[in-house]
Design an enzyme around this catalytic site. Structure first.
Site, PDB file in Angstrom:
ATOM      1  N   ASP A 117      38.798  34.376  25.744  1.00 18.56           N
ATOM      2  CA  ASP A 117      38.040  34.662  26.947  1.00 18.56           C
ATOM      3  C   ASP A 117      36.789  33.774  26.920  1.00 18.56           C
ATOM      4  OD1 ASP A 117      36.853  37.701  28.595  1.00 18.56           O
ATOM      5  OD2 ASP A 117      37.387  35.715  29.331  1.00 18.56           O
ATOM      6  N   CYS A 153      58.999  51.381  14.280  1.00 22.35           N
ATOM      7  CA  CYS A 153      57.928  50.605  13.625  1.00 22.35           C
ATOM      8  C   CYS A 153      57.821  51.019  12.157  1.00 22.35           C
ATOM      9  CB  CYS A 153      56.597  50.835  14.344  1.00 22.35           C
ATOM     10  SG  CYS A 153      55.703  52.327  13.857  1.00 22.35           S
TER      11      CYS A 153
HETATM   12  N1  LIG Z   1      38.234  43.800  32.992  1.00 20.53           N
HETATM   13  C1  LIG Z   1      37.913  42.543  32.589  1.00 20.53           C
HETATM   14  C2  LIG Z   1      37.994  42.224  31.230  1.00 20.53           C
HETATM   15  C3  LIG Z   1      37.670  40.966  30.795  1.00 20.53           C
HETATM   16  C4  LIG Z   1      37.734  40.682  29.328  1.00 20.53           C
HETATM   17  S1  LIG Z   1      39.435  40.349  28.871  1.00 20.53           S
HETATM   18  C5  LIG Z   1      39.253  40.351  27.165  1.00 20.53           C
HETATM   19  N2  LIG Z   1      38.529  39.495  26.497  1.00 20.53           N
HETATM   20  C6  LIG Z   1      38.702  39.784  25.205  1.00 20.53           C
HETATM   21  C7  LIG Z   1      39.507  40.870  25.128  1.00 20.53           C
HETATM   22  N3  LIG Z   1      39.862  41.187  26.365  1.00 20.53           N
HETATM   23  C8  LIG Z   1      37.268  39.961  31.714  1.00 20.53           C
HETATM   24  N4  LIG Z   1      36.977  38.706  31.271  1.00 20.53           N
HETATM   25  C9  LIG Z   1      36.575  37.774  32.175  1.00 20.53           C
HETATM   26  N5  LIG Z   1      36.290  36.517  31.737  1.00 20.53           N
HETATM   27  N6  LIG Z   1      36.472  38.033  33.498  1.00 20.53           N
HETATM   28  C10 LIG Z   1      36.762  39.252  34.000  1.00 20.53           C
HETATM   29  O1  LIG Z   1      36.638  39.454  35.231  1.00 20.53           O
HETATM   30  C11 LIG Z   1      37.187  40.284  33.095  1.00 20.53           C
HETATM   31  C12 LIG Z   1      37.526  41.580  33.534  1.00 20.53           C
HETATM   32 ZN   LIG Z   2      56.020  53.892  15.490  1.00 19.80          ZN
END
Ligand SMILES: Nc1cc(CSc2ncc[nH]2)c2nc(N)[nH]c(=O)c2c1
Ligand SMILES: [Zn+2]
Length: 371
Positions: free
Chosen positions: A92, A305
Site C-alpha cells: 500500500d 488445515c
Molecule cells: N479501507 C481502505 C484500506 C486501505 C488500506 S489496504 C491495506 N494496506 C495494508 C493492509 N491493508 C486503503 N489504502 C489506500 N491506499 N486507500 C484507501 O482508500 C484504502 C481504504
Molecule cells: Zn482449520
C-alpha cells in the site's frame, strides 16, 4: 509487468475467475491477501503461509519507511529477500496509514507532512516519495499515492480530493518503477456515485494495469459499502484486476466477488485469530468459551488445515487462556486457511457455473450459531 486473463464468468452475476501472472508467480482470483504490515504476517513463517496456499501478501510503505526504513530493506535486496518470501507482494502507498495512524500535520498539492506514530519524528510523503519507497521495497504490485477521505465527508471536499488523487496518480505513473513492478490506480469519490464515476473515468484515462476501489470500509454502513463497491466495480475495465481495499468479513468477500471484484485484503482473520475469534463453516466461534474446555472436536470438522488436523478445541482454549504464543499461531493458521480456501472454493464454483448457489449456501452457514 503483470498480465491478467479472465478464465470464467458467472452467468447470473458479475463474478469471474481469473489468473494474474507476475515475475513472482501466478495468482488465481478471486484471491484473499494476508496482511504483513511490517514484513511479517503476524506469527507465521513463509513456509506456513505457502502451506495454507497464500500466493500474495501485503506490506505497508508507511510502516516499513518508519521501521526498519526502506533503505535497510533495500540493503537486503528488497522485501522479498529481507523476509524470505518467494511469492507476490503488494504494498500500500502510505497515504491511508498517514491519515489513520500518524499525527497528520498538513496535506498540500505536493504531499502530506506527518509525525511518526512510533517516535513523533517528522516525515513527508509525496507521490514521488511513495513510489521511491515502493521501488526500494521491490513489491510486485505498487499502489498509487491517494487520499482516502474519511466517512462521512462533505461532498465538496470529496470532489476536490478525488481530483488531487487523480493528479497524484498521474505523478505516480510518471515515476519509473522497476521492470517487474506494476502500478494500480485507486478510485476514490466517497459514497457519491457521480464522484465515483469521475474518479474512475479519470484513472481509466491514465490506463493502469489494475484498479483498486479505495475509500470504503472506513465506517460507512455495510449496505452503502456494497452499493458503492458494486457500482464502482462495474465502471472498471473488465479485462483488468479489481481490488477492494480493506475488505472484509467472509460475507463481504462473497458479495464483493458477485460484484466482479477479484482481490481482497483485511486484517480481520489475523487480528481475530489473536483475539480467539475463529471463522468456521458453521459460523463464528470464540475459542475462549468455558463450555469448550473438554471438547475434543477440531475448530471446524470441515476444515483440513494443520490446526484442525492436529488439535482439539479444548487444547486451543487452554493455550489461549494460558497466554501461550502457540495459541495465536494455531488460530492464525486456521483463520487464514479459512479465508484462502473460501475464495478458492468461490473460484471453483465460478468455473463450475454454480457460484450463486455456493454463495447463498455459504452465507447461510456463516451466520448460523452452529458451534
Ligand atoms: N479501507 C481502505 C484500506 C486501505 C488500506 S489496504 C491495506 N494496506 C495494508 C493492509 N491493508 C486503503 N489504502 C489506500 N491506499 N486507500 C484507501 O482508500 C484504502 C481504504
Ligand atoms: Zn482449520
Amino acid at each position: 509487468m503483470l498480465s491478467f486473463v479472465v478464465d470464467a464468468k458467472d452467468k447470473n452475476c458479475s463474478a469471474r475467475a481469473g489468473t494474474i501472472k507476475t515475475t513472482h508467480g501466478i495468482i488465481e482470483t478471486p484471491i484473499f491477501m494476508p496482511v504483513g504490515t511490517v514484513g511479517s504476517v503476524k506469527t507465521l513463517t513463509p513456509d506456513e503461509l505457502y502451506e495454507i496456499g497464500a500466493t500474495i501478501i501485503l506490506g505497508n510503505t508507511y510502516h516499513l519507511h518508519l521501521r526498519p526504513g526502506d533503505d535497510i530493506v533495500a540493503h537486503f535486496g528488497g522485501l522479498h529477500r529481507f523476509m524470505n518470501w518467494k511469492r507476490n507482494i503488494l504494498t500500500d502507498s502510505g497515504g491511508f496509514q498517514v491519515f489513520s495512524l500518524a499525527d497528520l500535520n498538513k496535506i498540500t498539492e505536493d504531499g502530506v507532512e506527518f509525525k511518526s506514530h512510533i517516535d513523533g519524528s517528522k516525515h513527508f510523503f509525496s507521490p514521488e516519495i511513495s513510489m521511491e519507497i515502493q521501488k526500494k521495497l521491490g513489491s510486485d504490485i505498487v499502489m498509487a499515492f491517494d487520499e482516502c477521505v474519511p466517512y462521512p465527508s462533505e461532498k465538496s471536499y470529496v470532489a476536490k480530493s478525488l481530483e488531487r488523487t487523480t493528479r497524484w496518480a498521474k505523478r505516480c505513473k510518471e515515476y519509473s518503477l522497476d521492470y517487474h513492478q506494476s502500478l494500480f490506480g485507486i478510485v476514490q469519490g466517497g459514497v457519491f456515485k457521480d464522484l465515483r464515476k469521475i474518479s474512475a473515468d479519470q484513472l481509466i484515462d491514465l490506463d493502469f494495469p489494475g484498479y483498486a476501489i479505495g475509500g470504503l470500509s472506513v465506517g460507512e454502513e455495510i449496505p452503502l459499502m456494497y452499493e458503492i463497491a458494486e457500482y464502482t466495480a462495474q465502471l472498471l475495465p473488465e479485462e483488468k484486476p479489481r481490488y477492494l481495499m480493506g475488505v472484509g468479513t467472509p460475507e463481504d468477500i462473497l458479495n464483493g466477488i458477485s460484484f466482479g471484484i477479484d482481490m481482497f485484503d483485511c486484517v480481520m482473520p489475523t487480528r481475530n485469530a489473536r483475539n480467539a475469534l475463529l471463522f468456521t463453516s458453521e459460523g463464528r466461534l470464540s475459542i475462549k468459551r468455558a463450555d469448550l474446555a473438554k471438547s475434543d472436536d477440531p475448530i471446524d470438522k470441515n476444515c483440513d488445515c494443520y490446526t484442525c488436523r492436529n488439535f482439539s478445541r479444548g487444547y486451543l482454549r487452554h493455550l489461549y487462556k494460558a497466554g501461550e504464543i502457540l495459541a495465536m499461531r494455531l488460530n492464525t493458521i486456521h483463520n487464514l486457511h479459512f479465508y484462502i480456501s473460501l475464495v478458492k472454493s468461490a473460484r471453483n464454483a465460478i468455473i463450475n457455473g454454480n457460484f450463486e448457489a455456493f454463495k447463498n449456501d455459504m452465507l447461510l452457514k456463516l451466520n448460523q450459531g452452529g458451534n
